[in-house]
Write a protein that holds these residues in place. Structure first.
Motif, PDB file in Angstrom:
ATOM      1  N   ARG A 134       0.822  -1.216   0.000  1.00  0.00           N
ATOM      2  CA  ARG A 134       0.000   0.000   0.000  1.00  0.00           C
ATOM      3  C   ARG A 134       0.856   1.265   0.000  1.00  0.00           C
ATOM      4  O   ARG A 134       0.410   2.313  -0.464  1.00  0.00           O
ATOM      5  N   ILE A 135       2.065   1.182   0.531  1.00  0.00           N
ATOM      6  CA  ILE A 135       2.918   2.371   0.591  1.00  0.00           C
ATOM      7  C   ILE A 135       3.262   2.830  -0.825  1.00  0.00           C
ATOM      8  O   ILE A 135       3.099   4.001  -1.175  1.00  0.00           O
ATOM      9  N   GLY A 136       3.741   1.896  -1.643  1.00  0.00           N
ATOM     10  CA  GLY A 136       4.067   2.247  -3.024  1.00  0.00           C
ATOM     11  C   GLY A 136       2.853   2.698  -3.802  1.00  0.00           C
ATOM     12  O   GLY A 136       2.926   3.660  -4.580  1.00  0.00           O
ATOM     13  N   ALA A 137       1.706   2.047  -3.584  1.00  0.00           N
ATOM     14  CA  ALA A 137       0.481   2.438  -4.290  1.00  0.00           C
ATOM     15  C   ALA A 137       0.081   3.864  -3.913  1.00  0.00           C
ATOM     16  O   ALA A 137      -0.375   4.643  -4.763  1.00  0.00           O
ATOM     17  N   ALA A 138       0.250   4.215  -2.640  1.00  0.00           N
ATOM     18  CA  ALA A 138      -0.098   5.565  -2.188  1.00  0.00           C
ATOM     19  C   ALA A 138       0.820   6.614  -2.824  1.00  0.00           C
ATOM     20  O   ALA A 138       0.356   7.665  -3.278  1.00  0.00           O
ATOM     21  N   VAL A 139       2.107   6.316  -2.875  1.00  0.00           N
ATOM     22  CA  VAL A 139       3.047   7.260  -3.488  1.00  0.00           C
ATOM     23  C   VAL A 139       2.709   7.473  -4.955  1.00  0.00           C
ATOM     24  O   VAL A 139       2.694   8.615  -5.447  1.00  0.00           O
ATOM     25  N   HIS A 140       2.407   6.413  -5.667  1.00  0.00           N
ATOM     26  CA  HIS A 140       2.077   6.536  -7.094  1.00  0.00           C
ATOM     27  C   HIS A 140       0.771   7.315  -7.295  1.00  0.00           C
ATOM     28  O   HIS A 140       0.658   8.114  -8.234  1.00  0.00           O
ATOM     29  N   ALA A 141      -0.205   7.109  -6.422  1.00  0.00           N
ATOM     30  CA  ALA A 141      -1.467   7.854  -6.526  1.00  0.00           C
ATOM     31  C   ALA A 141      -1.241   9.342  -6.294  1.00  0.00           C
ATOM     32  O   ALA A 141      -1.791  10.190  -7.009  1.00  0.00           O
ATOM     33  N   LEU A 142      -0.420   9.678  -5.302  1.00  0.00           N
ATOM     34  CA  LEU A 142      -0.133  11.084  -5.011  1.00  0.00           C
ATOM     35  C   LEU A 142       0.607  11.740  -6.170  1.00  0.00           C
ATOM     36  O   LEU A 142       0.270  12.853  -6.600  1.00  0.00           O
TER      37      LEU A 142
END
Length: 376
Positions: A134-142
């Motif tokens: 989820r950390i990487g997914a959050a960074v990519h979404a931001l």
């Protein structure tokens, strides 16, 4: 000009190490919260250089609530959004493509992600709700929403039995190409789940040697990756220091809204009632939410300036130490053994801590101030 901190106390569960002022809620009282924050803010008239939503878990608020707060707390006559740093703390599981776009549209231009670790076993032990993916997914979404100023929080110095690979976590953080990292050593606070686990022998207290090794490893690794530590716990790429947190360390005035929030006008520090319900009731009834306050003496302000200054890479000028000595004292020099041990360095009349010095900052401050008091 002041800096604004807005405390959002709500969480869905308490992390194992957390002793912050939070309110565990399955349903967030969004309208009540926004209304009382804006009512408290009505008495604050100064424009703000920075705005910081901290918690708790600010990302639990719906995007429309964040938008309303920012709309009411700012106005066209104040600093434009594009020039003002506006930060929200977020849990990775709360960051979606839609929420990121909504935050960006509302004026959020910096996000501090509570990653803590990239090890799923460690995250479960911490009582975190997200997994490493989820950390990487959050960074990519931001980043997809146009928010490039992204910070990650990581915790080091964990009990050895967790077998956490700190170097791997640093590598995973670097792979996401964020602009800022905040590194916090695990501490055992009273009445936390971690404190209870240690008391009954279910886990061990953090090891001081391991703590130091991991802190110094982070300095070496992040420096090689182009980051610079500008404060004891914070490292950034050039141009990405936290303006809001830097204001705290430089002693600038700030306003705090919400339960347990602190305010400082340069002389007097005030803090609000800690509990959400007590705070909400006070504001709703038209009473002050301030629980207490303290006015710093000149000596206290100077001592605090030394402590805060030595937290930063800029350090302090020697005259700051001289002001703490008796009027009859000669020019104050730091104890030579502190420099000899590699804890302090002097350059162009300024004194600053090395990474090894930052590890023992509290004891250094005590020794420096005692040294000034004993000068002939």
């Amino acid at each position: 000009m002041q800096h604004l901190y807005v405390h959002v106390p709500f969480c869905q569960r308490r992390c194992s190490y957390c002793d912050f002022s939070i309110a565990i809620r399955k349903r967030i009282p969004v309208r009540e919260y926004v209304d009382v924050i804006l009512k408290e803010a009505a008495a604050v008239g100064d424009p703000f250089d920075t705005i910081y939503f901290g918690g708790g878990t600010p990302s639990l608020l719906p995007p429309e609530a964040i938008a309303r707060l920012l709309s009411e707390l700012t106005s066209p006559r104040r600093t434009p959004h594009a020039e003002r740093e506006v930060t929200i703390e977020a849990n990775p599981e709360d960051v979606t493509v839609d929420s990121a776009r909504s935050w960006k549209a509302a004026g959020i231009n910096r996000v501090s992600l509570g990653a803590q670790s990239f090890d799923d076993t460690v995250l479960k032990w911490m009582h975190r709700s997200h997994d490493a993916a989820r950390i990487g997914a959050a960074v990519h979404a931001l980043r997809g929403a146009g928010i490039e100023n992204i910070s990650l929080d990581l915790i080091f110095g964990l009990p050895e039995e967790l077998h956490r690979d700190w170097e791997r976590d640093l590598e995973m953080a670097h792979a996401l190409h964020t602009t800022h990292l905040s590194l916090y050593g695990l501490t055992v606070e009273p009445r936390t789940p971690l404190d209870r686990w240690i008391s009954r022998g279910a886990t061990h207290a953090p090891d001081e040697e391991r703590y130091a090794e991991e802190y110094l490893l982070a300095h070496r690794r992040l420096t090689a990756d182009g980051f610079a530590f500008y404060e004891v716990s914070n490292a950034a790429l050039p141009g990405f220091r936290s303006q809001h947190n830097s204001a705290y360390w430089s002693g600038k005035p700030y306003v705090g809204l919400g339960p347990a929030a602190h305010s400082f006008d340069g002389t007097t520090r005030r803090w609000n009632l800690r509990a959400w319900e007590a705070y909400r009731r006070a504001i709703a009834e038209g009473r002050s939410a301030v629980e207490s306050e303290e006015t710093l003496t000149e000596e206290q302000r100077e001592l605090e300036a030394v402590y805060l200054g030595l937290r930063t890479v800029e350090g302090i000028v020697f005259t700051a130490l001289r002001r703490l000595s008796p009027p009859s004292a000669a020019a104050v020099l730091p104890p030579p053994h502190l420099a000899a041990q590699g804890w302090l360095v002097e350059h162009n009349g300024r004194l600053r801590c090395t990474p090894e010095g930052w590890l023992r900052l509290d004891s250094l401050i005590n020794e420096l101030t005692m040294h000034t008091e004993t000068q002939p």
